[in-house]
Design an enzyme around this catalytic site. Structure first.
Site, PDB file in Angstrom:
ATOM      1  CG  ASP A  78     -72.369  16.069  25.674  1.00 65.47           C
ATOM      2  OD1 ASP A  78     -72.914  16.970  25.540  1.00 65.47           O
ATOM      3  OD2 ASP A  78     -72.442  15.221  26.992  1.00 65.47           O
ATOM      4  CG  PHE A  79     -68.544  19.580  21.052  1.00 69.53           C
ATOM      5  CD1 PHE A  79     -67.949  18.532  21.707  1.00 69.53           C
ATOM      6  CD2 PHE A  79     -68.206  20.106  19.878  1.00 69.53           C
ATOM      7  CE1 PHE A  79     -66.862  18.028  21.038  1.00 69.53           C
ATOM      8  CE2 PHE A  79     -67.158  19.451  19.290  1.00 69.53           C
ATOM      9  CZ  PHE A  79     -66.467  18.259  19.892  1.00 69.53           C
ATOM     10  CE  LYS A  80     -74.167  18.500  28.864  1.00 67.75           C
ATOM     11  NZ  LYS A  80     -73.145  17.248  28.616  1.00 67.75           N
ATOM     12  CG  ASP A 103     -70.759  30.941  20.557  1.00 65.77           C
ATOM     13  OD1 ASP A 103     -71.331  32.121  20.103  1.00 65.77           O
ATOM     14  OD2 ASP A 103     -69.769  30.587  20.645  1.00 65.77           O
ATOM     15  CB  ALA A 151     -70.425   7.321  37.899  1.00 66.61           C
ATOM     16  N   GLY A 179     -75.583   8.175  40.500  1.00 66.88           N
ATOM     17  CA  GLY A 179     -76.201   7.765  41.786  1.00 66.88           C
ATOM     18  C   GLY A 179     -77.617   7.292  41.709  1.00 66.88           C
ATOM     19  NE  ARG A 188     -68.468   9.716  36.261  1.00 66.50           N
ATOM     20  CZ  ARG A 188     -68.984  10.562  37.097  1.00 66.50           C
ATOM     21  NH1 ARG A 188     -68.197  11.170  38.094  1.00 66.50           N
ATOM     22  NH2 ARG A 188     -70.086  11.154  37.018  1.00 66.50           N
TER      23      ARG A 188
HETATM   24  P1  XMP Z   1     -71.095   9.386  33.893  1.00 67.04           P
HETATM   25  O1  XMP Z   1     -69.882   8.859  34.036  1.00 67.04           O
HETATM   26  O2  XMP Z   1     -71.823  10.168  35.079  1.00 67.04           O
HETATM   27  O3  XMP Z   1     -71.337  10.265  32.787  1.00 67.04           O
HETATM   28  O4  XMP Z   1     -72.290   8.495  33.615  1.00 67.04           O
HETATM   29  C1  XMP Z   1     -72.561  11.063  32.418  1.00 67.04           C
HETATM   30  C2  XMP Z   1     -72.357  11.626  30.990  1.00 67.04           C
HETATM   31  O5  XMP Z   1     -73.573  12.559  30.692  1.00 67.04           O
HETATM   32  C3  XMP Z   1     -73.046  13.784  30.875  1.00 67.04           C
HETATM   33  N1  XMP Z   1     -74.064  14.479  31.515  1.00 67.04           N
HETATM   34  C4  XMP Z   1     -74.861  15.323  31.275  1.00 67.04           C
HETATM   35  N2  XMP Z   1     -75.220  15.563  30.213  1.00 67.04           N
HETATM   36  N3  XMP Z   1     -77.035  16.817  30.790  1.00 67.04           N
HETATM   37  C5  XMP Z   1     -76.546  16.583  29.986  1.00 67.04           C
HETATM   38  O6  XMP Z   1     -76.602  16.839  28.745  1.00 67.04           O
HETATM   39  C6  XMP Z   1     -76.635  16.512  32.086  1.00 67.04           C
HETATM   40  O7  XMP Z   1     -77.507  16.819  33.165  1.00 67.04           O
HETATM   41  C7  XMP Z   1     -75.655  15.842  32.292  1.00 67.04           C
HETATM   42  N4  XMP Z   1     -75.090  15.037  33.419  1.00 67.04           N
HETATM   43  C8  XMP Z   1     -74.195  14.329  33.006  1.00 67.04           C
HETATM   44  C9  XMP Z   1     -71.641  13.970  31.210  1.00 67.04           C
HETATM   45  O8  XMP Z   1     -70.925  14.880  30.128  1.00 67.04           O
HETATM   46  C10 XMP Z   1     -71.073  12.395  30.806  1.00 67.04           C
HETATM   47  O9  XMP Z   1     -70.715  12.329  29.629  1.00 67.04           O
END
Ligand code: XMP
Length: 251
Positions: free
Chosen positions: A91-93, A96, A205, A207, A225
């Site tokens: 997951d480097f999103k 570029d 985490a 919600g 988390r």
């Molecule tokens: P938590 O700790 O919130 O972690 O359960 C969530 C994980 O997901 C990623 N994250 C996202 N990734 N779009 C994404 O591509 C999103 O909207 C998004 N929201 C959270 C975050 O980096 C973490 O690894």
């Protein structure tokens, strides 16, 4: 191939959970003399958590927090230790130009990641298409962020969600990342793209209730988390899998 492998692994294990392993020790904020020891501690924690929850997860998602602290060699070791029991998603999103996206993707695929997450907003040609071409030549996958979980995403990114889905499809991405915190995007994507692979962060985490994204049409829920910060990650992971099953049964 990525999609099929992920679905098969999930079916065999009876889980639709992906663990987001965002462990971070802030190692590079500490004096150099402490870093080697802290890195070993963090790695031990990563191994322990994955070992504890391995039967409850289909994949592990690893992003910059862990990679920046422990480095790619250590992530390579983690991946080799746990494959093929689960898949690994980077997951480097990536957002570029295609040339750079492809360089990054090639590095992470080479150490065993099965898929990479990209931002389709950079466009298809000379954007994310070079990544999907590389991925598919190697039997790997590309997942496109088409809407996000946080409030700020509503002010711009999420307004363009349908265009992002379209760009992701044009680039032949293997799936969409869509927010459990806004399940309406998941339902709409499922309605428009019946066979798409949909993965949703935002449960726990952030919600949203466990199972809510899957009820809205997602295939997988991403949990970070709530599991890795728990005093008993195994128990939490087991409870999450049960809660998802229960929510899905209730429809
Ligand atoms: P938590 O700790 O919130 O972690 O359960 C969530 C994980 O997901 C990623 N994250 C996202 N990734 N779009 C994404 O591509 C999103 O909207 C998004 N929201 C959270 C975050 O980096 C973490 O690894």
């Amino acid at each position: 191939m990525f999609k099929e492998n992920l679905r098969r692994t999930a079916e065999v294990k009876g889980t639709r959970i992906v663990l987001a392993l965002d462990l971070q020790g802030g190692i590079y904020t500490k004096p150099k003399s402490m870093r080697a020891e802290l890195k070993q501690e963090l790695l031990a924690k990563a191994y322990n958590i994955i070992s504890e929850v391995e039967s409850y997860i289909a994949a592990v998602k690893i992003g910059l927090p862990l990679v920046l602290d422990v480095g790619l060699d250590s992530v390579d070791q983690i991946i080799s230790s746990f494959k093929p029991k689960m898949l690994f998603i980077c997951d480097f999103k990536t957002a570029d130009v295609g040339f750079i996206n492809k360089l990054v993707a090639n590095q992470v695929f080479s150490i065993g990641f099965d898929a990479i997450i990209v931002h389709p907003m950079v466009g298809v040609v000379e954007g994310i298409k070079p990544v999907s071409e590389l991925a598919h030549n190697l039997g790997k996958g590309v997942l496109a962020v088409c809407a996000m979980t946080h409030l700020g995403a509503q002010s711009f990114l999420n307004k363009h969600f349908k265009e992002l889905l379209k760009l992701a499809c044009e680039a032949e991405a293997d799936g969409f990342i869509l927010p459990a915190t806004y399940p309406e995007y998941i339902s709409e994507a499922r309605r428009l793209y019946r066979d798409a692979l949909i993965m949703s962060p935002g449960v726990g985490a952030q919600g949203a209730a466990y199972g809510s994204a899957i009820k809205a049409g997602a295939d997988f829920e991403i949990v970070g988390r709530a599991i890795y910060d728990a005093s008993n990650p195994r128990k939490v992971a087991e409870d999450v899998v049960k809660a998802v099953e229960e929510a899905v049964k209730q429809g």
